[in-house]
Design an enzyme around this catalytic site. Structure first.
Site, PDB file in Angstrom:
ATOM      1  N   GLY A 171      43.677  39.172  40.128  1.00 46.42           N
ATOM      2  CA  GLY A 171      43.394  37.942  40.519  1.00 46.42           C
ATOM      3  C   GLY A 171      42.269  37.669  41.561  1.00 46.42           C
ATOM      4  O   GLY A 171      41.410  38.505  41.550  1.00 46.42           O
ATOM      5  N   GLY A 172      42.320  36.769  42.321  1.00 41.50           N
ATOM      6  CA  GLY A 172      41.208  36.508  43.194  1.00 41.50           C
ATOM      7  C   GLY A 172      41.240  37.801  44.430  1.00 41.50           C
ATOM      8  O   GLY A 172      40.120  37.806  45.146  1.00 41.50           O
ATOM      9  N   GLY A 405       5.523  49.312  33.607  1.00 42.27           N
ATOM     10  CA  GLY A 405       6.032  48.342  34.785  1.00 42.27           C
ATOM     11  C   GLY A 405       6.899  49.278  35.554  1.00 42.27           C
ATOM     12  O   GLY A 405       6.959  49.079  36.738  1.00 42.27           O
ATOM     13  N   ALA A 406       7.597  50.087  34.897  1.00 38.12           N
ATOM     14  CA  ALA A 406       8.381  51.097  35.760  1.00 38.12           C
ATOM     15  C   ALA A 406       7.884  51.731  36.731  1.00 38.12           C
ATOM     16  O   ALA A 406       8.191  52.303  37.834  1.00 38.12           O
ATOM     17  CB  ALA A 406       8.976  52.234  34.524  1.00 38.12           C
TER      18      ALA A 406
HETATM   19  C1  HXC Z   1      55.499  37.758  46.483  1.00 39.19           C
HETATM   20  C2  HXC Z   1      55.882  39.652  44.845  1.00 39.19           C
HETATM   21  C3  HXC Z   1      54.411  39.309  44.435  1.00 39.19           C
HETATM   22  C4  HXC Z   1      53.614  38.281  44.991  1.00 39.19           C
HETATM   23  C5  HXC Z   1      55.166  41.227  43.743  1.00 39.19           C
HETATM   24  N1  HXC Z   1      55.852  40.799  44.356  1.00 39.19           N
HETATM   25  N2  HXC Z   1      53.820  40.545  43.749  1.00 39.19           N
HETATM   26  N3  HXC Z   1      56.283  38.904  45.965  1.00 39.19           N
HETATM   27  N4  HXC Z   1      54.232  37.521  45.779  1.00 39.19           N
HETATM   28  N5  HXC Z   1      52.483  38.161  44.466  1.00 39.19           N
HETATM   29  C6  HXC Z   1      57.346  41.461  44.897  1.00 39.19           C
HETATM   30  C7  HXC Z   1      58.255  41.377  43.479  1.00 39.19           C
HETATM   31  O1  HXC Z   1      58.823  40.318  43.658  1.00 39.19           O
HETATM   32  C8  HXC Z   1      59.109  42.638  43.825  1.00 39.19           C
HETATM   33  O2  HXC Z   1      60.137  42.310  44.930  1.00 39.19           O
HETATM   34  C9  HXC Z   1      58.358  43.609  44.704  1.00 39.19           C
HETATM   35  O3  HXC Z   1      56.968  42.729  44.970  1.00 39.19           O
HETATM   36  C10 HXC Z   1      57.762  44.639  44.064  1.00 39.19           C
HETATM   37  O4  HXC Z   1      57.258  43.991  42.549  1.00 39.19           O
HETATM   38  P1  HXC Z   1      57.732  44.674  40.941  1.00 39.19           P
HETATM   39  O5  HXC Z   1      57.386  43.466  40.136  1.00 39.19           O
HETATM   40  O6  HXC Z   1      58.879  45.152  40.894  1.00 39.19           O
HETATM   41  O7  HXC Z   1      56.664  45.906  40.928  1.00 39.19           O
HETATM   42  P2  HXC Z   1      55.989  46.332  39.751  1.00 39.19           P
HETATM   43  O8  HXC Z   1      56.816  46.409  38.671  1.00 39.19           O
HETATM   44  O9  HXC Z   1      55.336  47.789  40.333  1.00 39.19           O
HETATM   45  O10 HXC Z   1      54.741  45.454  39.223  1.00 39.19           O
HETATM   46  C11 HXC Z   1      53.889  45.098  40.277  1.00 39.19           C
HETATM   47  C12 HXC Z   1      52.948  43.835  39.842  1.00 39.19           C
HETATM   48  C13 HXC Z   1      54.021  42.767  39.692  1.00 39.19           C
HETATM   49  C14 HXC Z   1      52.226  44.058  38.785  1.00 39.19           C
HETATM   50  C15 HXC Z   1      51.935  43.492  40.978  1.00 39.19           C
HETATM   51  O11 HXC Z   1      54.827  42.470  40.695  1.00 39.19           O
HETATM   52  C16 HXC Z   1      53.348  41.186  39.360  1.00 39.19           C
HETATM   53  O12 HXC Z   1      52.939  41.018  38.464  1.00 39.19           O
HETATM   54  N6  HXC Z   1      53.343  40.666  40.515  1.00 39.19           N
HETATM   55  C17 HXC Z   1      52.730  39.270  40.492  1.00 39.19           C
HETATM   56  C18 HXC Z   1      51.060  39.082  40.460  1.00 39.19           C
HETATM   57  C19 HXC Z   1      50.651  38.100  40.511  1.00 39.19           C
HETATM   58  O13 HXC Z   1      50.651  37.097  39.583  1.00 39.19           O
HETATM   59  N7  HXC Z   1      50.125  37.772  41.725  1.00 39.19           N
HETATM   60  C20 HXC Z   1      49.308  36.466  42.073  1.00 39.19           C
HETATM   61  C21 HXC Z   1      47.988  36.619  41.610  1.00 39.19           C
HETATM   62  S1  HXC Z   1      46.975  35.367  41.686  1.00 39.19           S
HETATM   63  P3  HXC Z   1      61.550  42.951  45.084  1.00 39.19           P
HETATM   64  O14 HXC Z   1      62.205  42.158  46.154  1.00 39.19           O
HETATM   65  O15 HXC Z   1      62.144  42.589  43.536  1.00 39.19           O
HETATM   66  O16 HXC Z   1      61.377  44.334  45.252  1.00 39.19           O
HETATM   67  C22 HXC Z   1      46.205  35.857  43.238  1.00 39.19           C
HETATM   68  C23 HXC Z   1      45.430  34.887  43.596  1.00 39.19           C
HETATM   69  C24 HXC Z   1      44.745  35.271  44.819  1.00 39.19           C
HETATM   70  O17 HXC Z   1      46.467  36.744  43.927  1.00 39.19           O
HETATM   71  C25 HXC Z   1      43.495  34.274  45.105  1.00 39.19           C
HETATM   72  C26 HXC Z   1      42.677  34.480  46.126  1.00 39.19           C
HETATM   73  C27 HXC Z   1      41.629  33.501  46.042  1.00 39.19           C
END
Ligand code: HXC
Length: 515
Positions: A171-172, A405-406
């Site tokens: 993501g971002g 040009g290079a």
């Molecule tokens: C809160 C999160 C989290 C998040 C993971 N966790 N991402 N908690 N916010 N963004 C937590 C999970 O709930 C889990 O908690 C622990 O971290 C480990 O995650 P798992 O899913 O068990 O690990 P894994 O299987 O290795 O997968 C990792 C992952 C997945 C692929 C990153 O967790 C995932 O898809 N997370 C969401 C990603 C996402 O959509 N993020 C937002 C992106 S948008 P527990 O308690 O169960 O251990 C963004 C915008 C930024 O970031 C904008 C900036 C401008």
């Protein structure tokens, strides 16, 4: 609180902070072949030098169960220490705590590190391993990212900023590393993408794995997003420490200068590196290795746009940046990727006072609809702009072809190079003799009894006139035609002569590089 009890409380809190998300999550991290944030920091800094800041910081949110999930440090380890004896700031996201997700307090800790690094003129390294914006905290997570992006941008060109991706970065979140100077990725356990495989499938119906979409290999070879890839976390951290050894602490510090005792400056091997036929390739890396201090070349962006080789090296102990055409790949032609790769590297070196050495053997820009429609004009101009704007000492060595040009773009004296050397094999012309003869002797060739023989005759006539460096030398465009074996010696002397160069661009807010 009584003194003894207060001391015990401190020990207890410290122990709690060191535990991160707990043993089970640490084990899960290790099971994936990954280290924890603290283990990474241990490897990064000189033994015993790491000073942690903000260890007791916690989040303030109570929504969606966060009132029951408070971790000391809020999922990021931050601080400073010494790397090879020089102060460096770093943050390491802790995936064992809420997936290393970033929210208000986590972001504030990173911002503090960036502020301190800028204020005190030291590099900053980010070890990224995060699920992105902490979903439970909503918009403050997004605000936190933006606070970091703002600081990354303001720190750009002031201090070196390095990003190692050691897990998810999606993501971002990708835009903080993207704003920094160098990115490294660990093969098999890190990935970067703006939108993940699920969204890709929904929107474009493409099925692609995380690894194929945004793994280390994809970004090293296809997108060029990552400058380095490493087989594991240990080599990644070692690699970044090595990278740092070529860089100054900040834009005013001057390049690292190792002790150098001289000797062995004449490199006879270089007299035989250019093949007899101008159409035959050779590996420019062999030339680089002969020119620079032993085993000092650190290649950047090695697997991307291989027709251009860029990297750091040491010459007589001093850091330099090298930009070289690679005749062994696509004949060293300039295309879109080579131009952006070279341009970005030139601008990094210029921002941090790292002198530039250009090795030139280029047949021109790559023709074709693909290149034209994707903007070789704008992208080629980036390289041209970057060189023309650079005020660091700049030296070019033309080893063979400098066509069209290079010739201008690749750090010619016309755009501000300080010195231009040519090997006797240099061909400085508008184009190769064959193509030139075909155009200017078109009539003679088509009306000749034996067109092929006439073409060959005219080709050698043109080659006789232009396929050498002496016309350019007669004009002073080339300062000296040198024997290849003498090149290292000449470069050491010339960069020494330019050591105190002072040059400024015209006063302005900023230029308008063709982005
Ligand atoms: C809160 C999160 C989290 C998040 C993971 N966790 N991402 N908690 N916010 N963004 C937590 C999970 O709930 C889990 O908690 C622990 O971290 C480990 O995650 P798992 O899913 O068990 O690990 P894994 O299987 O290795 O997968 C990792 C992952 C997945 C692929 C990153 O967790 C995932 O898809 N997370 C969401 C990603 C996402 O959509 N993020 C937002 C992106 S948008 P527990 O308690 O169960 O251990 C963004 C915008 C930024 O970031 C904008 C900036 C401008």
């Amino acid at each position: 609180m009584a003194h003894k009890k207060a001391m015990e409380r401190l020990q207890q809190l410290r122990a709690e902070a060191m535990q991160g998300g707990g043993d089970a999550r640490i084990e899960a991290q290790h099971a994936k072949g990954k280290l924890t944030a603290r283990e990474r920091m241990e490897l990064l800094f000189d033994a015993g030098s790491f000073e942690e800041l903000g260890q007791m910081v916690t989040h303030r949110s109570t929504l969606f169960g966060l009132d029951k999930q408070t971790y000391l440090g809020d999922g990021v380890v931050t601080g400073y220490g010494q790397i090879h004896g020089r102060t460096v700031y770093a943050f390491a996201q802790d995936f064992t705590v809420l997936g290393g997700s970033l929210a208000e307090a986590h972001a504030e800790k990173i911002c503090r590190i960036l502020d301190l690094a800028v204020q005190n003129g030291c590099p900053v390294i980010g070890l990224n391993d995060s699920g992105g914006a902490r979903i439970q905290e909503g918009v403050v997570s997004l605000g936190g990212y933006a606070d970091i992006f703002y600081r990354n941008t303001r720190a750009s060109g002031v201090i070196p900023q390095l990003s190692l991706i050691m897990g998810p970065c999606a993501g971002g979140a990708v835009y903080s590393p993207a704003l920094t100077d160098f990115i490294g990725m660990v093969q098999g356990s890190s990935y970067m993408f703006v939108t993940g495989p699920n969204v890709v499938k929904t929107v474009t119906h493409e099925e692609v794995s995380s690894e194929d979409l945004g793994g280390a290999s994809a970004h090293a070879t296809k997108s060029g997003v990552t400058h380095f890839t490493y087989v594991n976390e240990r080599t990644a951290i070692e690699g970044f420490k090595q990278l740092l050894s070529y860089l100054p602490q900040n834009c005013e510090d001057g390049v690292p200068h190792l002790a150098y005792s001289g000797g062995d400056e004449i490199r006879s091997r270089l007299n035989t590196v250019i093949p007899e036929s101008a159409q035959q390739p050779y590996d420019m890396r062999e030339v680089i290795d002969e020119l620079v201090d032993a085993e000092s070349f650190l290649e950047v962006h090695k697997e991307f746009a291989e027709n251009m080789v860029v990297g750091f090296a040491r010459l007589a102990g001093r850091s330099i940046g090298i930009i070289a055409n690679q005749p062994a790949y696509l004949a060293g032609v300039l295309d879109i990727h080579a131009s952006t790769k070279g341009g970005r590297f030139v601008r990094f070196c210029d921002a941090f006072q790292i002198p530039l050495l250009v090795l030139e053997d280029v047949p021109g820009f790559l023709p074709g609809t693909d290149q034209e429609w994707n903007g070789i004009i704008t992208n080629g101009a980036k390289l041209l702009y970057a060189f023309a704007e650079a005020t660091v000492p700049r030296i070019t060595v033309i080893t063979r072809k400098a066509y069209g040009g290079a010739y201008d773009v690749m750090n010619s004296k016309h755009i501000g190079a300080d010195m231009n050397y040519a090997w006797p094999s240099a061909e400085i012309a508008v184009m190769g003799a064959k193509g030139a003869a075909e155009i200017i002797f078109k009539k003679d060739i088509s009306t000749a009894q034996d067109p092929a023989a006439t073409w060959a005759e005219k080709e050698s006539e043109y080659a006789e006139a232009f396929a050498h460096p002496y016309r350019a030398a007669a004009r002073g465009y080339v300062d000296e035609v040198i024997e290849p074996s003498q090149t290292r010696n000449k470069l050491i002397r010339a960069f020494g002569m330019l050591e105190n160069k002072v040059a400024h661009n015209p006063k302005r807010k900023h230029g308008n590089i063709p982005l």
